[in-house]
Design an enzyme around this catalytic site. Sequence first.
Site, PDB file in Angstrom:
ATOM      1  CD  GLU A  78      23.271  29.814   8.889  1.00 37.75           C
ATOM      2  OE1 GLU A  78      23.959  30.565   8.780  1.00 37.75           O
ATOM      3  OE2 GLU A  78      22.219  29.772   8.243  1.00 37.75           O
ATOM      4  CB  CYS A 106      13.846  25.035  10.036  1.00 40.16           C
ATOM      5  SG  CYS A 106      15.109  24.172   9.351  1.00 40.16           S
ATOM      6  CB  CYS A 148      26.438  17.649   8.523  1.00 41.48           C
ATOM      7  SG  CYS A 148      25.488  16.074   8.559  1.00 41.48           S
ATOM      8  CB  CYS A 205      24.600  14.757   2.058  1.00 44.50           C
ATOM      9  SG  CYS A 205      24.014  14.087   2.515  1.00 44.50           S
ATOM     10  CB  CYS A 212      24.310  19.311   2.285  1.00 39.91           C
ATOM     11  SG  CYS A 212      24.039  19.639   3.897  1.00 39.91           S
ATOM     12  N   GLY A 230      23.235  19.844  10.571  1.00 42.50           N
ATOM     13  CA  GLY A 230      23.255  18.888  11.206  1.00 42.50           C
ATOM     14  C   GLY A 230      22.232  17.482  11.313  1.00 42.50           C
ATOM     15  CD  GLU A 231      20.904  12.473  10.544  1.00 41.94           C
ATOM     16  OE1 GLU A 231      21.071  12.814   9.758  1.00 41.94           O
ATOM     17  OE2 GLU A 231      20.263  11.751  11.196  1.00 41.94           O
ATOM     18  CB  SER A 272      14.532  15.796   8.490  1.00 49.42           C
ATOM     19  OG  SER A 272      15.161  15.079   7.160  1.00 49.42           O
ATOM     20  CB  SER A 280      17.660  12.784   3.812  1.00 46.97           C
ATOM     21  OG  SER A 280      16.924  14.187   4.118  1.00 46.97           O
ATOM     22  CG  LEU A 281      15.158   7.466  -0.943  1.00 46.56           C
ATOM     23  CD1 LEU A 281      15.419   6.799   0.051  1.00 46.56           C
ATOM     24  CD2 LEU A 281      14.015   7.227  -1.690  1.00 46.56           C
ATOM     25  CG  HIS A 282      18.064  13.487  -0.896  1.00 45.97           C
ATOM     26  ND1 HIS A 282      17.095  14.015  -1.128  1.00 45.97           N
ATOM     27  CD2 HIS A 282      19.343  13.308   0.346  1.00 45.97           C
ATOM     28  CE1 HIS A 282      17.715  15.077  -0.251  1.00 45.97           C
ATOM     29  NE2 HIS A 282      18.439  14.189   0.532  1.00 45.97           N
ATOM     30  CG  ASN A 330      17.260  25.967  -2.219  1.00 40.69           C
ATOM     31  OD1 ASN A 330      16.337  26.419  -2.008  1.00 40.69           O
ATOM     32  ND2 ASN A 330      16.698  25.422  -1.016  1.00 40.69           N
ATOM     33  CB  CYS A 342      16.192  23.152   1.566  1.00 39.36           C
ATOM     34  SG  CYS A 342      14.908  22.682   2.891  1.00 39.36           S
TER      35      CYS A 342
HETATM   36  N1  SAH Z   1      20.511  15.841   8.319  1.00 42.38           N
HETATM   37  C1  SAH Z   1      18.793  15.696   7.936  1.00 42.38           C
HETATM   38  C2  SAH Z   1      18.317  17.121   7.752  1.00 42.38           C
HETATM   39  C3  SAH Z   1      19.252  18.194   7.466  1.00 42.38           C
HETATM   40  S1  SAH Z   1      19.479  18.553   6.199  1.00 42.38           S
HETATM   41  C4  SAH Z   1      19.288  15.188   6.538  1.00 42.38           C
HETATM   42  O1  SAH Z   1      19.694  15.306   5.890  1.00 42.38           O
HETATM   43  O2  SAH Z   1      18.006  14.958   6.514  1.00 42.38           O
HETATM   44  C5  SAH Z   1      17.528  18.915   6.227  1.00 42.38           C
HETATM   45  C6  SAH Z   1      17.144  18.938   4.403  1.00 42.38           C
HETATM   46  O3  SAH Z   1      18.092  19.990   3.353  1.00 42.38           O
HETATM   47  C7  SAH Z   1      17.145  17.162   4.266  1.00 42.38           C
HETATM   48  O4  SAH Z   1      15.679  16.829   2.736  1.00 42.38           O
HETATM   49  C8  SAH Z   1      18.717  17.475   2.912  1.00 42.38           C
HETATM   50  O5  SAH Z   1      18.646  16.968   2.098  1.00 42.38           O
HETATM   51  C9  SAH Z   1      18.335  18.990   2.237  1.00 42.38           C
HETATM   52  N2  SAH Z   1      19.192  19.832   1.406  1.00 42.38           N
HETATM   53  C10 SAH Z   1      20.485  20.206   2.021  1.00 42.38           C
HETATM   54  N3  SAH Z   1      21.173  20.472   1.047  1.00 42.38           N
HETATM   55  C11 SAH Z   1      20.090  21.318   0.414  1.00 42.38           C
HETATM   56  C12 SAH Z   1      20.029  21.972  -0.880  1.00 42.38           C
HETATM   57  N4  SAH Z   1      21.758  22.728  -1.040  1.00 42.38           N
HETATM   58  N5  SAH Z   1      19.223  22.274  -1.784  1.00 42.38           N
HETATM   59  C13 SAH Z   1      17.801  21.790  -1.665  1.00 42.38           C
HETATM   60  N6  SAH Z   1      17.674  21.001  -0.373  1.00 42.38           N
HETATM   61  C14 SAH Z   1      18.987  20.617   0.604  1.00 42.38           C
HETATM   62 FE1  SF4 Z   2      24.189  16.290   7.434  1.00 38.47          FE
HETATM   63 FE2  SF4 Z   2      21.801  15.925   6.254  1.00 38.47          FE
HETATM   64 FE3  SF4 Z   2      23.422  17.602   4.758  1.00 38.47          FE
HETATM   65 FE4  SF4 Z   2      23.535  15.409   4.715  1.00 38.47          FE
HETATM   66  S1  SF4 Z   2      22.259  16.669   4.186  1.00 38.47           S
HETATM   67  S2  SF4 Z   2      25.550  16.330   5.204  1.00 38.47           S
HETATM   68  S3  SF4 Z   2      22.733  14.520   6.071  1.00 38.47           S
HETATM   69  S4  SF4 Z   2      22.914  18.304   7.185  1.00 38.47           S
END
Ligand code: SAH
Ligand code: SF4
Length: 386
Positions: free
Chosen positions: A98, A111, A118, A122, A125, A172-173, A204, A226-228, A304, A347
């Site tokens: 997508e 985006c 991936c 995480c 995600c 994806g990463e 990212s 993406s620290l979180h 989200n 996201c």
């Molecule tokens: N793999 C890369 C890029 C794709 S994810 C990464 O992890 O950075 C893009 C962004 O969306 C990242 O910051 C990720 O942490 C965030 N993200 C993933 N799942 C999410 C969710 N359910 N709600 C809000 N942000 C989310």
């Molecule tokens: Fe992959 Fe980014 Fe999702 Fe983590 S947040 S599973 S690195 S797409």
Amino acid sequence: MTLAKSSNLPNLAGMTHAQLREFFLAMDEKPFRATQVLKWIHQRGVTNFQAMTDISKPLRDKLDAQAEIRLPTIVQNFESEDGSHKWIIEVASGSRVEMVFIPESGRGTLCISSQAGCTLDCSFCATGKQGFNSNLTVAEIIGQLWWANKNLGGFDDVLERPVSNVVMMGMGEPLLNFEPVMNALNLMMDDCAYGLSKRKVTISTSGVVPAIDKLKDYTDASIAISLHAPNDALRSEIVPINKKYPIAMLLNSVKGYMASLNDKRVPVIEYTLIAGVNDHRQHARELAQLLRDFPCKINIIPFNPFSLSDYRRPSNTSITNFRQILQQAGYTVTVRTTRADDIGAACGQLVGNVDDQTKRSSRHLARKGVDVIAASSDVQVQADSV
Ligand code: SAH
Ligand code: SF4
């Protein structure tokens, strides 16, 4: 328009300027042909050699016989009430990924996905939950920008292109599909292709340290991390790659990349805020402390929800409290507004349709008591879109 028929001919849609020059030299043609073809494909949206009128007829015929311009196919198109678009594209592996276009006042952000699924899983995600199928090719990555331009009128007027910014924040990463992503970034920033500024193209990453260490040799694009979480214990729980590349190592590697840019840009620290997991005031204070010697901006992304996750979005009060603590500590903080969640395009909600090679998706589904056979088809897209 069927653009995805496969063949073994070289695909010029996935070649950088330098690679196209090599291609024409190998054909005993002048290297400036590369610039012409690049402009036809990426500035005018032309995929038919015969329509390239500044190229002689014999060379057009030669190109017809010896090359092709192959882009992924768009299979579905959604438009959100807020004006965002989501397109589902089919890639060579048969997976569907997508891409999302988000118009805002003064800019339009696309985006882009880099992988079908991936490998990193995480915990918050949707893409991670569905496992992994394949890396996208350069043509499939740049093809997303090509299609956005095609569908939004961007090839009609180069000066008024709808996509001003690209973020590699789709499925994806990006740094685990390194070379194709680097070549696609090169095309995005090439003045004879899309001509986007390095400030407006953002990679990212969840923190693939060896790739960040070598990034400076390939690109000068902007970067978001993406620290979180503010400490290794919590980050390792929600971003598993942290076990391999812990926070100190990651921040150090990012510092090295920023130093190589030699300008005033700073990285964006992304922090997906999840109720009861990483949204406590103490986490905000710890984050402020962690980043005290690390120039950056902080972007809070309220979680989200999607069907396979039990996590919850924090209340507006928790989001405000978290932001205020960081602001009071001197950070520039933005809170990402949720866009396009009515079409499952916010996201972390992107899922496409990935034939998982890792069997991770069936494990997650089984844990949730979902019938695995039903959920591995299009049903999964529906479930996450409502
Ligand atoms: N793999 C890369 C890029 C794709 S994810 C990464 O992890 O950075 C893009 C962004 O969306 C990242 O910051 C990720 O942490 C965030 N993200 C993933 N799942 C999410 C969710 N359910 N709600 C809000 N942000 C989310
Ligand atoms: Fe992959 Fe980014 Fe999702 Fe983590 S947040 S599973 S690195 S797409």
